[in-house]
Design an enzyme around this catalytic site. Structure first.
Site, PDB file in Angstrom:
ATOM      1  N   ASP A 285     -97.312 -21.454  56.027  1.00  0.00           N
ATOM      2  CA  ASP A 285     -97.601 -22.408  57.097  1.00  0.00           C
ATOM      3  C   ASP A 285     -96.860 -22.019  58.378  1.00  0.00           C
ATOM      4  O   ASP A 285     -95.827 -21.340  58.345  1.00  0.00           O
ATOM      5  CB  ASP A 285     -97.178 -23.815  56.662  1.00  0.00           C
ATOM      6  CG  ASP A 285     -98.004 -24.905  57.326  1.00  0.00           C
ATOM      7  OD1 ASP A 285     -98.707 -24.607  58.310  1.00  0.00           O
ATOM      8  OD2 ASP A 285     -97.943 -26.058  56.857  1.00  0.00           O
TER       9      ASP A 285
ATOM     10  N   GLU B  68     -97.247 -18.929  63.421  1.00  0.00           N
ATOM     11  CA  GLU B  68     -97.511 -18.473  64.792  1.00  0.00           C
ATOM     12  C   GLU B  68     -96.349 -17.669  65.403  1.00  0.00           C
ATOM     13  O   GLU B  68     -96.644 -16.665  66.058  1.00  0.00           O
ATOM     14  CB  GLU B  68     -97.843 -19.690  65.675  1.00  0.00           C
ATOM     15  CG  GLU B  68     -99.090 -20.439  65.280  1.00  0.00           C
ATOM     16  CD  GLU B  68     -98.815 -21.522  64.230  1.00  0.00           C
ATOM     17  OE1 GLU B  68     -97.624 -21.803  63.937  1.00  0.00           O
ATOM     18  OE2 GLU B  68     -99.779 -22.062  63.683  1.00  0.00           O
TER      19      GLU B  68
ATOM     20  N   ASP C 270    -104.006 -28.260  62.310  1.00  0.00           N
ATOM     21  CA  ASP C 270    -103.857 -29.715  62.246  1.00  0.00           C
ATOM     22  C   ASP C 270    -104.829 -30.398  63.206  1.00  0.00           C
ATOM     23  O   ASP C 270    -104.448 -30.933  64.255  1.00  0.00           O
ATOM     24  CB  ASP C 270    -102.417 -30.112  62.569  1.00  0.00           C
ATOM     25  CG  ASP C 270    -101.427 -29.587  61.542  1.00  0.00           C
ATOM     26  OD1 ASP C 270    -101.871 -29.110  60.485  1.00  0.00           O
ATOM     27  OD2 ASP C 270    -100.216 -29.655  61.798  1.00  0.00           O
TER      28      ASP C 270
END
Length: 872
Positions: A503, A506, A572
């Site tokens: 997760d 980035e 999200d």
């Protein structure tokens, strides 16, 4: 009111390298950068020439790919599998021109202007350079270059790619985008053109697509927007955040009427609302708890004065850049070694994507169970919850293959401590074993940040493995990547975990900007962090668990990351119809950028709270969303602070959900065979229409329909309360067949298709062959023993059924089998080939039920591996 500033470009003054007066400045700048760098000049089989005062290097990477580099040095590529080049097939030099030829691509250098034109193997021009520039700049304490390259873009060109964005656009021609890595945005600097070329911008830092020259800085004005408190995800868990709105306005003028492209930057790390009006007309209105800081749009403006109004978060400081849309495509990197790009010639888009994968790495086969249903929620809080719900799927006969543990299972041990808190997970290995017993698999969330006070964090801190000022691990440091993997391998791999959810890769909020990494300033590798994380995990698993196929789900990606068995999803996102609509072009542009595995949080991540369980409006939205998700490379459901299991939504939703998932499982032979073509042939499962219908302009303009594999056309329903849905079926010899009814329809036309709530519009092209299996509860039961083979006449067709063991890498050693089905339309004959290949556990005999559309019940066939010919 705010101001409108006329500047040459938002970042720096850009010099035109075709003008002699600029060349001396750029030469000095290039020399300064070169003196600091430890790089190399392209050599080997390449062609080098001083082009309009700047060193130009052209190399052939294959018979259809050329690399162009402008600058004195370039470090070895971290994007390509290899820097290896091959000789040109021919070189021709005349007064004013140099021509370099390969079998499927050639380029012509105009020695007066220094510009290049590119041609395919038939001699058709596919791409031509425009203005090129290099500008000196500073990055932290280093010299760098702002690199910009323009290209001619014909009016009828469509451009796709650059990854996953939330602006809703599929065709990127003339659109401005800033490529950064943030939650819900994945930046892949690769463009796919309807004109028959692919363009890889070879840079690991921020990239700008069509940067605009005029800046608008609207000023805050009085606004009564109220405030709300929302619960959102953050890098330290769920948090309550108070948000309020503000308005900003300014006046501006345009010198001529026409279409203008705009880029809005909210002036914050992340946005929560985009709302832009010009002269009272709303051009953008989109909101979510988290949005990327930039978005893009077009406006058709008359010559003269206009009024701009932006509404956003009260903490925003918005600004916009804009300019008239011209027949050009411009790529720019504010941090670079020079202009560096690769052109790949088709002629087909399929050829281009396959070559991109050959250059950057094939996507390995995922485990067979990854193509089943993946169930997730935020979050399971104990082993007992996971097992209870997994067994409920089995009891209620809802197919499921993977149960997912989201964050915070580490409890008292600290963020991402790579350890289950025994208070809630007393025996994680035992829990996973029980899931395996009921033919389910287990995925766990692992982050690329670690609590420094945890045992793992303390060990990493001793090695100076944190990126300064953050808790993100510096994966650019090989020792730190090895230490991170060592902790995973020691603490988590022995538990029997099947899949890895990496997760916030980035890293979140574009956090490398202004930082220092082992690879240098963060801006240099600003887009490349996710591939370093995924590489670490993939290579570690291949070494430490060599008998198990790797499956990684990563929230972010970069060029070439597909070679590390890494799938992505759209982050999200919210839960309304417009968000659902925007996910389709977002995913299709991931595919156009060469990335084969992508999915969504079906139903939306941020959901409407407790009302979702009883609200018929949300139930309809969820059912339509799940229908779309069934035709993605991976199918999954997720939701924030939600018990996402279908039985919580009532009997009707549960029944529709079961039927949609069952359809997915019936299609497994088709899906798994298409996945094998992704690995073996560089193909694509989720297919933007440019891959199959590049000669149909109307098909290219469809933003929310696509092909799933090469046979099935999918048109998701994207509005509430509809009983039918308008579907454009592309031009196709022999037309199309309704998947549900068998009705034949013409291609090159729009049709009003019945779309009751339990049915997504699906069509199969004439010549399509679709194998279907029985309904099963797990891919472990999908053995291919009894298959229905649907044949859709009207054109010749072929399908290759692929099978292997499904969970290991023996296929890399040749342990797989294929059976080809070939339909000859004129003679109405189906040829089932002799089986090719073998693998342990392969069925020697099986049953096929062959049904030709429009010809009744079909024929049962006993197949023993030998060729068969069936007449219809």
């Amino acid at each position: 009111m705010g101001t409108a500033d006329k500047t040459t470009q938002p970042i720096g003054q850009v010099a035109d390298l075709t003008r002699r007066g600029t060349l001396q400045l750029c030469g000095a700048a290039v020399a300064a950068v070169s003196a600091e760098a430890k790089g190399r000049s392209p050599a080997g089989h390449g062609f080098s020439r001083d082009a309009a005062g700047s060193p130009l290097h052209i190399t052939a990477l294959s018979d259809r790919a050329l690399r162009i580099q402008v600058g004195p040095f370039f470090k070895p590529s971290t994007i390509l599998l290899s820097d290896k080049t091959i000789p040109f097939a021919a070189k021709e030099e005349t007064a004013g021109e140099v021509v370099l030829r390969m079998k499927s691509i050639s380029c012509r250098l105009n020695t007066e202007t220094g510009r290049l034109s590119f041609f395919d193997g038939r001699g058709t021009r596919i791409l031509a350079e425009g203005v090129r520039s290099l500008t000196p700049s500073k990055l932290q304490d280093q010299n760098t270059l702002i690199a910009e390259q323009g290209f001619v873009s014909p009016a009828d060109e469509r451009l796709f790619g650059t990854g996953q964005f939330q602006d809703g656009f599929l065709n990127l021609r003339g659109l401005s985008r800033r490529l950064t890595q943030v939650n819900t945005q994945i930046s892949l600097p690769f463009l796919l053109s309807s004109k028959g070329y692919g363009l890889l911008w070879h840079n690991t830092g921020l990239m700008e697509l069509n940067p605009r020259g005029t800046m608008l800085k609207p000023a805050r004005v009085p606004f009564e927007g109220g405030s709300t408190t929302v619960s959102v995800t953050t890098t330290v868990g769920a948090a309550e955040i108070k948000r309020s709105l503000a308005a900003f306005e300014c006046a501006f003028e345009v010198p001529e009427s026409g279409r203008y492209g705009f880029l809005l930057d909210v002036g914050n790390a992340m946005a929560s609302k985009y709302h832009v009006e010009i002269d009272g007309k709303v051009l953008v209105d989109f909101a979510n708890f988290w949005l990327p800081p930039t978005t893009s749009f077009f406006a058709d403006l008359a010559r003269g004065a206009h009024k701009l109004r932006v509404v956003g978060d009260s903490k925003d400081a918005p600004w916009l850049s804009f300019g008239k849309v011209e027949d050009t495509t411009v790529l720019r990197s504010p941090v670079s070694e020079g202009v560096d790009y690769i052109v790949i010639a088709g002629p087909s888009a399929e050829d281009i994507i396959a070559e991109y994968r050959r250059l950057t790495g094939a996507a390995p086969m995922l485990p067979k169970w990854a193509y089943g249903y993946i169930h997730c929620r935020e979050r399971y809080k104990s082993s007992e919850e996971i097992l209870t719900n997994a067994k409920m799927f089995r009891a209620r006969n809802i197919p499921m293959d993977v149960m997912v543990q989201d964050w915070q299972y580490w409890g008292k041990y600290g963020w991402n401590a790579m350890q289950f808190d025994e208070a809630d997970y007393p025996d994680p290995a035992g829990m996973i074993g029980e899931l395996h017993r009921i033919k389910a698999r287990f995925m766990v969330s692992v982050w690329s940040k670690v609590d420094p006070s945890s045992d793992v964090g303390k060990a990493l801190a001793k090695r100076n493995c944190y990126i300064s000022g953050t808790t993100w691990i510096d994966f650019f440091n090989p020792d730190c990547a090895a230490a991170y993997w060592g902790a995973m391998s020691h603490k988590l791999v022995p538990l029997g975990i099947d899949a890895w959810w990496q997760d916030a890769t980035e890293p979140e909020n574009d956090d490398l900007a202004g930082r220092k990494t082992a690879a240098g300033p963060g801006e240099i590798v600003r887009l490349q962090y996710p591939i370093q994380v995924n590489r670490t995990v993939y290579e570690g698993l291949r070494r430490d668990a060599p008998d198990r196929r790797v499956m990684i789900l990563s929230r972010c990606a970069f060029l070439g990351q597909q070679r590390y068995a890494s799938a992505t999803w759209s982050g999200d996102i919210g839960c309304d119809w417009e968000t659902l609509r925007r996910q389709i072009p977002a995913g299709l542009n991931m595919m156009a950028a060469g990335y084969p595995y992508w999915t969504v949080d079906a139903g939306g991540f941020f959901r409407p709270g407790k009302s979702q369980y009883t609200d018929p409006a949300y139930h309809e939205l969820f059912s339509r969303w799940l229908q779309f998700a069934a035709f993605l490379p991976l199918m999954r459901v997720h939701g924030y602070q939600t018990t996402t299991e279908p039985w919580h939504y009532g009997a009707e939703v549960e029944a529709r959900t079961r039927a949609t998932i069952e359809l997915r499982y019936r299609l497994l032979p088709y899906i798994y065979s298409a996945a094998a073509a992704v690995t073996r042939k560089g193909s694509t499962l989720l297919r933007p229409l440019v891959l199959d219908f590049a000669q149909d302009p109307k098909a290219l303009d469809q933003t929310t329909s696509f092909m799933f594999g090469k046979a099935i056309h999918v048109a998701p329903v994207l509005a509430a309360g509809v009983k039918s849905w308008s579907v454009y079926l592309p031009k196709n010899d022999g037309g199309w067949y309704d998947f549900w009814t068998g009705e034949h329809r013409d291609g090159g036309a729009e049709h009003d298709i019945a779309a009751p709530i339990d049915r997504i519009p699906l069509h199969v092209r004439a010549g399509g062959i679709v194998p279907l299996g029985p309904v099963v509860q797990s891919t472990a039961e999908a053995d291919g023993r009894d298959l229905t083979i649907r044949v859709y006449p009207g054109a010749d067709g072929r399908f290759e059924l692929y099978e292997d063991e499904g969970t290991n890498y023996n296929y890399e050693k040749g342990a797989f089998a294929t059976i080809s089905f070939t339909w000859k339309n004129q003679s109405r004959e189906l040829i089932i080939s002799a089986r090719k290949g073998r693998f342990p556990g392969m069925l020697e005999r099986r049953s096929f039920h062959v049904a030709v559309a429009g010809q009744g019940e079909g024929k049962p066939v006993a197949y023993d591996g030998k060729e068969m010919r069936l007449q219809f």
